[in-house]
Every structure is written in C-alpha cells, then in structure tokens.
Design an enzyme around this catalytic site. Structure first.
Site, PDB file in Angstrom:
ATOM      1  N   ASN A  83       0.799  -1.222   0.000  1.00 53.53           N
ATOM      2  CA  ASN A  83       0.000   0.000   0.000  1.00 53.53           C
ATOM      3  C   ASN A  83       0.837   1.279   0.000  1.00 53.53           C
ATOM      4  OD1 ASN A  83      -1.546  -2.143   2.050  1.00 53.53           O
ATOM      5  ND2 ASN A  83      -2.724  -1.403   0.308  1.00 53.53           N
ATOM      6  N   ILE A  96       1.075   6.837  -0.540  1.00 51.98           N
ATOM      7  CA  ILE A  96       0.362   5.937   0.373  1.00 51.98           C
ATOM      8  C   ILE A  96      -1.080   5.769  -0.078  1.00 51.98           C
ATOM      9  CG2 ILE A  96      -0.358   5.591   2.775  1.00 51.98           C
ATOM     10  CD1 ILE A  96       1.925   7.699   3.459  1.00 51.98           C
ATOM     11  N   CYS A  97      -1.540   4.529  -0.069  1.00 53.88           N
ATOM     12  CA  CYS A  97      -2.947   4.242  -0.344  1.00 53.88           C
ATOM     13  C   CYS A  97      -3.613   3.921   0.990  1.00 53.88           C
ATOM     14  CB  CYS A  97      -3.073   3.055  -1.309  1.00 53.88           C
ATOM     15  SG  CYS A  97      -4.777   2.696  -1.748  1.00 53.88           S
ATOM     16  N   LEU A  98      -4.313   4.919   1.547  1.00 54.26           N
ATOM     17  CA  LEU A  98      -4.983   4.758   2.833  1.00 54.26           C
ATOM     18  C   LEU A  98      -6.212   5.663   2.833  1.00 54.26           C
ATOM     19  CD1 LEU A  98      -4.873   3.488   5.704  1.00 54.26           C
ATOM     20  CD2 LEU A  98      -3.550   5.483   6.410  1.00 54.26           C
TER      21      LEU A  98
END
Length: 192
Positions: free
Chosen positions: A79, A87-89
């Site tokens: 992620n 960042i993938c959040l």
C-alpha cells in the site's frame, strides 16, 4: 487557511508521549505547514526495528482536508509506492474527518504496516509478491527495513560517503532527499 494554533497543539500532543508511542512530529525548515513525522516499525512485522520518516504537507483546508503524507523512508509494502512513497490509505483521502489529527494519521500508517491490504495496492509489484510468495515478501521487506530504516544503516552510509570525500552536511541532506538510497545519493553527489 491552515489553523496554525491547532497545528501547534497537535505537535505538542504528538511529542508528549514519544517514549511510549515512538511517534514524533517536527516542523521541517521552520514551517508549520511542512512537517516530518517519524514512526517506529511495528513489533512482529518485517518493519520491526526500523524508523520510518513521513513527509507531511498540510493543505490550506486543513483540518477539513486531509494532510498530504508520503513515506520519505523507502519501504517495501503493497500500500506504499516503493518508488515515490505515495500511500494508499482511506483516511488520507475520502475518509478523512476534522476530528482526526496528524497523530491519528501516523498511528494509522503504523497500523497499515502491520496489516497490508494487497487487494487495494499502491504498488502492484509488491502486492503480487505479497499474494503469491509471502516468504519472499517478508525477506524483501526486512531487507529494505535494514537498508533504509535502521539508524545504524544510515550512519554507515553517511560514513562511507564521507570517506569518499564528500562533506557530511551535503551527504546527510542528499541521503534524506533520496529516502536513504545510498546508490542514488552517490549518483547525485558525483553529478553535483
């Protein structure tokens, strides 16, 4: 306009229990809009023992808009982009709430290190490795933690580059700029 009073309060909150949480936040270059956060790698993960720097920029709409965060320390995680640190959040995008703080965002990043979500990857190559070959993923993540996130590793890199004749302050600033990548730092130092 960024609520600077809130940011100062958040910085105090982040830094008051550093010994317990390991999380720090400091202004970068005397600016309360550009910050550097530090999180320890979670215990029981390939990131254990590492210290990860997070580049934080507060948009004009903060706290009503999420902070822009990226890993400045290179990390091998589905992620997190292994190239850019993106960042993938969800809480850094559409699930942000003004009730959240910089510290809760950093705690969420630390939790993300503990619980990768390969079905919603930022780095497809890492996600495929995570899904298809857990042992290789864990070995690679540990290697990257050793190489880029351990303080001794950074000091060893600084020492090696200084021994090559480069000035220490320049070595440290370039190493930070390239996320601890010694080879890229050497390229930049040689071309400067």
């Amino acid at each position: 306009m960024v609520d600077l009073a809130r940011v100062q309060k958040e910085l105090q909150e982040c830094n008051k229990d550093v010994e317990v949480s390991g999380i720090r936040v400091a202004p970068k270059a005397d600016s309360l809009i550009h910050l550097i956060g530090t999180i320890p790698g979670p215990l029981g993960t390939p990131y254990e023992g590492g210290t990860f720097n997070i580049d934080i920029t507060l948009p004009d709409g903060y706290p009503f808009e999420p902070p822009k965060m990226r890993f400045a320390t290179k990390v091998w995680h589905p992620n997190i982009s292994s190239q850019s640190g993106a960042i993938c959040l969800d809480i850094l995008k559409d699930q942000w709430s003004p009730a959240l703080t910089i510290k809760t965002a950093l705690l969420s990043l630390q939790a993300l290190l503990s619980a990768p979500a390969p079905d919603d990857p930022q780095d497809a190559v890492v996600a495929q490795q995570y899904i298809k070959d857990q042992n290789t993923f864990i070995s690679t993540a540990r290697y990257w933690t050793e190489a880029f996130a351990k303080a001794t590793g950074v000091e060893e890199k600084v020492k090696r580059l200084i021994e090559m004749g480069f000035p220490e302050d320049l070595v440290r600033s370039i190493l930070e700029a390239v996320g601890g990548d010694e080879n890229l730092a050497l390229e930049k130092l040689c071309s400067a």
